[in-house]
Design a protein around this motif. Structure first.
Motif, PDB file in Angstrom:
ATOM      1  N   ASP A 173      40.751  33.880-116.517  1.00  0.00           N
ATOM      2  CA  ASP A 173      40.496  33.327-115.178  1.00  0.00           C
ATOM      3  C   ASP A 173      39.364  34.139-114.548  1.00  0.00           C
ATOM      4  N   VAL A 174      38.181  33.531-114.454  1.00  0.00           N
ATOM      5  CA  VAL A 174      36.993  34.217-113.959  1.00  0.00           C
ATOM      6  C   VAL A 174      36.713  33.753-112.530  1.00  0.00           C
ATOM      7  N   GLU A 175      36.646  34.709-111.611  1.00  0.00           N
ATOM      8  CA  GLU A 175      36.361  34.411-110.208  1.00  0.00           C
ATOM      9  C   GLU A 175      35.043  35.060-109.821  1.00  0.00           C
ATOM     10  N   VAL A 176      34.145  34.234-109.244  1.00  0.00           N
ATOM     11  CA  VAL A 176      32.868  34.740-108.770  1.00  0.00           C
ATOM     12  C   VAL A 176      33.039  35.241-107.336  1.00  0.00           C
ATOM     13  N   LEU A 177      32.674  36.495-107.120  1.00  0.00           N
ATOM     14  CA  LEU A 177      32.756  37.103-105.777  1.00  0.00           C
ATOM     15  C   LEU A 177      31.317  37.259-105.288  1.00  0.00           C
ATOM     16  N   PRO A 178      30.794  36.291-104.511  1.00  0.00           N
ATOM     17  CA  PRO A 178      29.359  36.247-104.192  1.00  0.00           C
ATOM     18  C   PRO A 178      28.947  37.342-103.205  1.00  0.00           C
ATOM     19  N   VAL A 179      27.808  37.971-103.536  1.00  0.00           N
ATOM     20  CA  VAL A 179      27.190  38.973-102.652  1.00  0.00           C
ATOM     21  C   VAL A 179      25.681  38.876-102.830  1.00  0.00           C
ATOM     22  N   PRO A 180      24.903  39.272-101.837  1.00  0.00           N
ATOM     23  CA  PRO A 180      23.461  39.390-102.052  1.00  0.00           C
ATOM     24  C   PRO A 180      23.191  40.588-102.974  1.00  0.00           C
ATOM     25  N   VAL A 181      22.238  40.459-103.859  1.00  0.00           N
ATOM     26  CA  VAL A 181      21.960  41.522-104.820  1.00  0.00           C
ATOM     27  C   VAL A 181      20.576  42.125-104.607  1.00  0.00           C
ATOM     28  N   GLN A 182      19.938  41.790-103.483  1.00  0.00           N
ATOM     29  CA  GLN A 182      18.598  42.303-103.218  1.00  0.00           C
ATOM     30  C   GLN A 182      18.365  42.328-101.715  1.00  0.00           C
ATOM     31  N   GLY A 183      17.675  43.337-101.233  1.00  0.00           N
ATOM     32  CA  GLY A 183      17.378  43.434 -99.815  1.00  0.00           C
ATOM     33  C   GLY A 183      18.273  44.420 -99.093  1.00  0.00           C
ATOM     34  N   PRO A 188      25.611  47.121 -98.333  1.00  0.00           N
ATOM     35  CA  PRO A 188      26.899  47.041 -97.619  1.00  0.00           C
ATOM     36  C   PRO A 188      27.765  45.873 -98.076  1.00  0.00           C
ATOM     37  N   ALA A 189      27.150  44.752 -98.450  1.00  0.00           N
ATOM     38  CA  ALA A 189      27.941  43.610 -98.915  1.00  0.00           C
ATOM     39  C   ALA A 189      28.611  43.943-100.249  1.00  0.00           C
ATOM     40  N   ILE A 190      27.899  44.613-101.132  1.00  0.00           N
ATOM     41  CA  ILE A 190      28.487  44.988-102.430  1.00  0.00           C
ATOM     42  C   ILE A 190      29.627  45.974-102.235  1.00  0.00           C
ATOM     43  N   VAL A 191      29.442  46.950-101.334  1.00  0.00           N
ATOM     44  CA  VAL A 191      30.494  47.935-101.061  1.00  0.00           C
ATOM     45  C   VAL A 191      31.738  47.244-100.526  1.00  0.00           C
ATOM     46  N   THR A 192      31.561  46.331 -99.573  1.00  0.00           N
ATOM     47  CA  THR A 192      32.705  45.623 -98.985  1.00  0.00           C
ATOM     48  C   THR A 192      33.447  44.817-100.040  1.00  0.00           C
ATOM     49  N   MET A 193      32.706  44.103-100.901  1.00  0.00           N
ATOM     50  CA  MET A 193      33.358  43.264-101.904  1.00  0.00           C
ATOM     51  C   MET A 193      34.104  44.124-102.926  1.00  0.00           C
ATOM     52  N   LEU A 194      33.513  45.256-103.308  1.00  0.00           N
ATOM     53  CA  LEU A 194      34.201  46.151-104.247  1.00  0.00           C
ATOM     54  C   LEU A 194      35.528  46.641-103.670  1.00  0.00           C
ATOM     55  N   LEU A 215      11.728  47.782-109.805  1.00  0.00           N
ATOM     56  CA  LEU A 215      12.563  48.861-109.285  1.00  0.00           C
ATOM     57  C   LEU A 215      13.021  48.566-107.865  1.00  0.00           C
ATOM     58  N   GLU A 216      12.124  47.970-107.065  1.00  0.00           N
ATOM     59  CA  GLU A 216      12.517  47.609-105.681  1.00  0.00           C
ATOM     60  C   GLU A 216      13.573  46.517-105.692  1.00  0.00           C
ATOM     61  N   ASP A 217      13.468  45.545-106.650  1.00  0.00           N
ATOM     62  CA  ASP A 217      14.463  44.472-106.708  1.00  0.00           C
ATOM     63  C   ASP A 217      15.852  44.993-107.063  1.00  0.00           C
ATOM     64  N   LEU A 218      15.892  46.035-107.900  1.00  0.00           N
ATOM     65  CA  LEU A 218      17.191  46.576-108.351  1.00  0.00           C
ATOM     66  C   LEU A 218      17.687  47.718-107.482  1.00  0.00           C
ATOM     67  N   TRP A 219      17.000  47.985-106.372  1.00  0.00           N
ATOM     68  CA  TRP A 219      17.311  49.194-105.613  1.00  0.00           C
ATOM     69  C   TRP A 219      18.694  49.179-104.980  1.00  0.00           C
TER      70      TRP A 219
END
Length: 450
Positions: A173-183, A188-194, A215-219
């Motif tokens: 059962d795979v659930e997508v937990l959407p977050v912005p990955v750039q910018g 903060p969105a990744i931290v909250t979702m984790l 490098l800026e895109d993956l920052w």
């Protein structure tokens, strides 16, 4: 008024162009240390020698630059005209042309250098705190029932992950937990979702992923708060950020780093086809083992049945009767053999007794005595005959040398009055009585005067 002749001035010091350029080069190299300079690339050239030549400019000036091997081969990017770069170089002078130039030791795209230094500083800090310690990394579940994928809902990464997981292991059962990955809003969105996913207790494992970029895109995945949220997660976290050559802080903190999102999906779920093949192999092995065990049980049952039949009372009694008859026959044969042996021994003893009976011994001894007497008489007769022959031979020999034999031939032996044989006439006086012995007697004689 006389003209002044400079050629005769003794203090004049004349330089050649080579000497001047060498002097200027030494002054520049001594006066200016290694410098960092940012500008735009132009006239980029890389001849067959492998050295790199270019011009670094801004809106108001330009300077010629050179980057020699092997440093020119260590660049992680391809310099092209119009690229904004940051260069670390020594200030110098190209003596043959008298041109001012920079000898570059290092070059990187402008903007990435600061980010890279920040990346290295954060990496060293978190490593010192133990966030990268391999001992704290947790193993992934072999069969995850529910997987949370923290990524952009519209990116290529999520499509790759869902496609691979759906193909390999549809049971998950795979659930997508959407977050912005750039910018700016991404960390903060990744931290909250984790934190939410970890606290929910719904997931066996979490996947933090995005596709490739600069490098800026993956920052966002090099953020300290994101790293600490991964470290604090109650469930294992897999990081798959960018391409295979890209490394982020999240990769070092996560329990497992995957080179790509697709590779992460393959690591998180097993291959259903491989599992099915393995199950078929196990089923075949189980069937083979069951068949072998059944055959072994059947053989053991047959063996036990044969032993049971062999141990029935009728069979044992018949076998014992046969054994008893055999023993009786052997005993009879032994008794008969003993009787025959005793009879033979008795006959031998009787014969020995008869041979030793006094009458038998007397007859035997009489016969032996007669034989011995005959042998003794014969031996005595032989001895007497031998001695008689010897005596006769000795008598003949003695007679042959005896004076009596000489007397028989007419000779006589004279003896004096004392009975001594007279051997010479010299000492005989007249009227000496003599005695003469002849063959048949003796005569008394008296000598006359000679």
């Amino acid at each position: 008024m006389h003209a002044h002749d400079d050629t005769t001035t003794p203090s004049r010091h004349i330089l050649t162009p080579s000497t001047l350029n060498r002097l200027v080069r030494d002054l520049l190299e001594d006066a200016l240390p290694m410098v960092w300079i940012e500008g735009e690339l132009s006239n980029v050239a890389r001849p067959a020698s492998g050295h790199l030549y270019f011009t670094l400019k801004d809106s108001g000036a330009q300077v010629r630059c050179a980057m020699f091997r092997p440093k020119s081969g260590w660049l992680k990017f391809r310099p092209v005209d119009g690229m904004q770069v940051l260069v670390r170089a020594k200030v110098g002078l190209y003596e043959p042309r008298g041109e001012f130039q920079l000898v570059a030791e290092h070059m990187e795209p402008a903007g990435e250098g600061a980010l890279q230094r920040e990346f290295e500083q954060l990496k060293a800090k978190l490593d010192a705190e133990g966030l990268f310690d391999p001992a704290r990394k947790r193993p992934l579940p072999a069969f995850a029932r529910r997987i949370g994928v923290i990524t952009s809902a519209t990116g290529a990464a999520v499509r790759d992950v869902l496609s691979v997981m759906g193909r390999r292991w549809p049971l998950a059962d795979v659930e997508v937990l959407p977050v912005p990955v750039q910018g700016r809003e991404a960390p903060p969105a990744i931290v909250t979702m984790l934190r939410k996913a970890s606290a929910s207790g719904r997931y066996d494992v979490l996947l933090l992923t995005r596709g490739g970029g600069s490098l800026e895109d993956l920052w966002a995945f090099n953020n300290e708060q994101v790293a600490r949220a991964i470290h604090a997660s109650a469930v294992p976290v897999v990081s798959a950020v960018g391409h295979e050559v890209d490394f982020s802080i999240a990769d070092f903190v996560a329990d497992l780093r995957a080179p790509t999102p697709s590779a992460a999906a393959e690591l998180l779920v097993p291959d259903a086809a491989a599992i099915a093949r393995h199950l078929r192999q196990l089923q075949q092995r189980l069937g083979t083992l069951q068949q072998r065990r059944m055959q072994a049980l059947i053989q053991r049952t047959d063996h036990l049945l044969a032993r049971l039949q062999a141990q029935r009372p009728q069979t044992r009694l018949a076998r014992d009767r046969e054994r008893l008859a055999h023993l009786r026959h052997r005993l009879t044969a032994v008794v008969r053999e003993l009787e025959r042996d005793r009879s033979r021994r008795l006959e031998r003893t009787h014969a020995r007794l008869l041979a030793r009976h006094p009458r038998q011994q007397f007859s035997l001894l009489s016969h032996r005595l007669a034989q011995q007497d005959q042998r003794l008489r014969h031996a005595i007769a032989q001895i007497l005959e031998r001695r008689r022959a010897t005596l006769q031979q000795a008598a003949r020999t003695l007679h042959a040398v005896s004076p009596l034999a000489t007397l028989e031939r007419g000779y006589a032996i004279l003896f004096d009055a004392e009975g001594h044989v007279l051997r010479s006439a010299l000492n005989v006086t007249p009227d000496t009585p003599l005695r003469a012995r002849l063959a048949d007697g003796e005569l008394s004689l008296r000598t006359n005067k000679g």
